[in-house]
Scaffold this motif. Sequence first.
Motif, PDB file in Angstrom:
ATOM      1  N   GLU A 100     -17.503  15.947  -8.672  1.00  0.00           N
ATOM      2  CA  GLU A 100     -17.698  16.559  -9.749  1.00  0.00           C
ATOM      3  C   GLU A 100     -18.252  17.383  -9.048  1.00  0.00           C
ATOM      4  O   GLU A 100     -17.875  18.218 -10.033  1.00  0.00           O
ATOM      5  N   ARG A 101     -18.844  18.191  -8.560  1.00  0.00           N
ATOM      6  CA  ARG A 101     -19.458  19.904  -8.474  1.00  0.00           C
ATOM      7  C   ARG A 101     -17.929  20.591  -7.698  1.00  0.00           C
ATOM      8  O   ARG A 101     -17.839  21.358  -9.212  1.00  0.00           O
ATOM      9  N   ILE A 102     -16.799  20.109  -7.510  1.00  0.00           N
ATOM     10  CA  ILE A 102     -15.925  20.535  -6.935  1.00  0.00           C
ATOM     11  C   ILE A 102     -14.931  20.544  -8.602  1.00  0.00           C
ATOM     12  O   ILE A 102     -14.076  22.343  -8.791  1.00  0.00           O
ATOM     13  N   LEU A 103     -15.015  19.160  -9.286  1.00  0.00           N
ATOM     14  CA  LEU A 103     -14.222  19.996 -10.132  1.00  0.00           C
ATOM     15  C   LEU A 103     -14.664  19.746 -11.594  1.00  0.00           C
ATOM     16  O   LEU A 103     -14.536  19.264 -13.016  1.00  0.00           O
ATOM     17  N   LEU A 108     -14.753  20.169 -17.207  1.00  0.00           N
ATOM     18  CA  LEU A 108     -15.708  19.751 -18.767  1.00  0.00           C
ATOM     19  C   LEU A 108     -14.160  20.713 -19.782  1.00  0.00           C
ATOM     20  O   LEU A 108     -14.888  20.395 -21.064  1.00  0.00           O
ATOM     21  N   ASP A 109     -13.182  21.855 -18.948  1.00  0.00           N
ATOM     22  CA  ASP A 109     -12.925  22.240 -20.395  1.00  0.00           C
ATOM     23  C   ASP A 109     -12.023  21.071 -20.458  1.00  0.00           C
ATOM     24  O   ASP A 109     -11.509  20.538 -22.133  1.00  0.00           O
ATOM     25  N   GLU A 110     -11.069  20.271 -19.866  1.00  0.00           N
ATOM     26  CA  GLU A 110     -10.288  19.062 -20.207  1.00  0.00           C
ATOM     27  C   GLU A 110     -10.917  18.218 -21.387  1.00  0.00           C
ATOM     28  O   GLU A 110     -10.587  17.485 -22.477  1.00  0.00           O
ATOM     29  N   GLU A 111     -12.855  18.362 -20.694  1.00  0.00           N
ATOM     30  CA  GLU A 111     -13.368  16.868 -21.277  1.00  0.00           C
ATOM     31  C   GLU A 111     -13.443  17.506 -23.537  1.00  0.00           C
ATOM     32  O   GLU A 111     -13.554  16.615 -24.750  1.00  0.00           O
ATOM     33  N   GLN A 112     -13.527  18.876 -23.526  1.00  0.00           N
ATOM     34  CA  GLN A 112     -14.175  19.566 -24.668  1.00  0.00           C
ATOM     35  C   GLN A 112     -12.860  19.677 -25.590  1.00  0.00           C
ATOM     36  O   GLN A 112     -13.063  19.688 -27.569  1.00  0.00           O
ATOM     37  N   GLN A 116     -13.014  17.162 -28.802  1.00  0.00           N
ATOM     38  CA  GLN A 116     -12.688  17.738 -30.048  1.00  0.00           C
ATOM     39  C   GLN A 116     -11.769  17.418 -31.013  1.00  0.00           C
ATOM     40  O   GLN A 116     -11.696  17.192 -32.558  1.00  0.00           O
ATOM     41  N   ASN A 117     -10.818  16.631 -30.215  1.00  0.00           N
ATOM     42  CA  ASN A 117      -8.929  15.967 -31.260  1.00  0.00           C
ATOM     43  C   ASN A 117      -9.725  15.030 -31.318  1.00  0.00           C
ATOM     44  O   ASN A 117      -9.659  14.210 -32.247  1.00  0.00           O
ATOM     45  N   VAL A 118     -10.591  14.088 -30.938  1.00  0.00           N
ATOM     46  CA  VAL A 118     -10.885  13.081 -30.887  1.00  0.00           C
ATOM     47  C   VAL A 118     -12.005  12.245 -32.169  1.00  0.00           C
ATOM     48  O   VAL A 118     -11.533  11.661 -33.366  1.00  0.00           O
ATOM     49  N   GLN A 119     -12.538  13.550 -32.408  1.00  0.00           N
ATOM     50  CA  GLN A 119     -13.737  12.984 -33.503  1.00  0.00           C
ATOM     51  C   GLN A 119     -12.502  14.256 -35.180  1.00  0.00           C
ATOM     52  O   GLN A 119     -12.757  13.732 -35.854  1.00  0.00           O
TER      53      GLN A 119
END
Length: 510
Positions: A100-103, A108-112, A116-119
């Motif tokens: 998690e610390r490495i990636l 975070l960019d992917e989840e953002q 955004q698309n899901v909402q």
Amino acid sequence: MIDKSEYLNISQNKNPFEQEDENEVLYTKTVSRANILKQNVETIIVSERKKEEQEQEKIMNQIIEIEDFIEHNPQMVIYRQGMKKKIFLFSIFILILIAERILYTSLLDEEQTLIQNVQKELDLSITSSEQNYAQFSDNYLWKIVSFGVGFHDSFLLSTQFIATVYVSVSDFVGIKLIFTTLLGFYFIGVLQMLYNGPLPFWTSDQISSPLCVQTNAHPSRFVFTVLYISYYFLFCLRFRVERNKRKSDSEKWNLYKKIRIIQIALGILLVPYFFFVYLSGLQFIINVALGFIMFYFYYTVMCQSNLFISETLAKVSINTEQAKRNIFNWFIIFIVMIFAAYIVLLGTNAYVDINWIGNYLNCTQNNSNFFLNSQLVGPQHTFSIITVLGGLSGAIFGLNHTYNHLKQNCVKTWYKGTILKRFLRGLIVNIFMIPSWVLNYYQNELLNSDFVINFGFNEFIIDIMHYFFLYLLLFGFIPVYLYQPFKLVYIKKQKQKDKSMTFLQQSMQD
């Protein structure tokens, strides 16, 4: 061998032949005695060796019996399997923490982009044509879903649940929930300042939220709190069932199965609830995952240390003599904990990332909230979580006062009684929570008032005083000054034969 020449001391006064005979006899006797002594020594050595061999054999038999017990006893088999699972999960979670610390940045960019698309797909957010930022769906359902995510709301909800358990279910289970939950709040707050992770709606003006939370989100305090309070409460109930000597094994097993079913059902219900919170733009998946991992670590440690925790908390709360001696120690511990959290705060940014400020302001405008101070967003606001130590100190003084009074009046197991008495006690303690909810609702206006500003008060000072007096009231004054006069306590006078037992032993036994 004994040298013959040593004993051939020929005297000049005797006949050489006579002297030689005497020396020969003396030598023979000495050799005989030496051989006897040698045989005795060998016999003793052999005897000692046999004893050692017998003791070693006895120890080996005991080891074999223990190994056989561990290998074939059903309870030990279950315990061994459980330990293997825990070690395996611990190893997996540690690897996840490293990954998690490495990636983290790329995740975070992917989840953002994902949230955004899901909402947008679910029509939960609509981009404003005038302001060009996303506004969350105006639906009270989502406001209810996200209600407990904020620190103040979740803390008061947790307090209300713990206080109800304390007066209606079991006082000692309530005490364990007080100490372990508030310490969990503190440690998760320190971790949030260390990780310093953003909320989803901070990172993009196209992600909306029905609640403008100011606290860091990584790891999720909300997930940690909900899981810990519910599962640790059920664990304490299961532990009480196992130690209940008045119930048969079949009754214990039936109660144990019911508690396990409740745990499984609770886990099934919480999964969609956490997903709804995720859709509200208040948690990234990585926040939820790390919150679950921290819950598992903390919960496992608390369960494995259950007996030690029970004895320690009984000494610092129920046993009034030791509790009075520990008051100063607790004061020093609180000062050290606050100082440690402050050191962590100094290692983070005093203000939130400048890119997030605009998105937070957009959220407050959308939800008709007021932006108080930039220092109350991010690490500075997360630092206010340690105000739970005010509640913990209030609980220590309150419990000490309650049990000191109950001890003087020989009141034993006061939390028991009829269902009606339990219900009334729970109702009263929930009524006394109403002023705290009112203060929580109007806290923004209070912080902006001239009275508070002139006195130099801030959110940290108000919260720590609020929680101190709240816990002092709920766990100290109400049981003594309200429940007893209205006959809402279960009064059972001590029998003569029980007077030799200490109050601590009685409480632990119950």
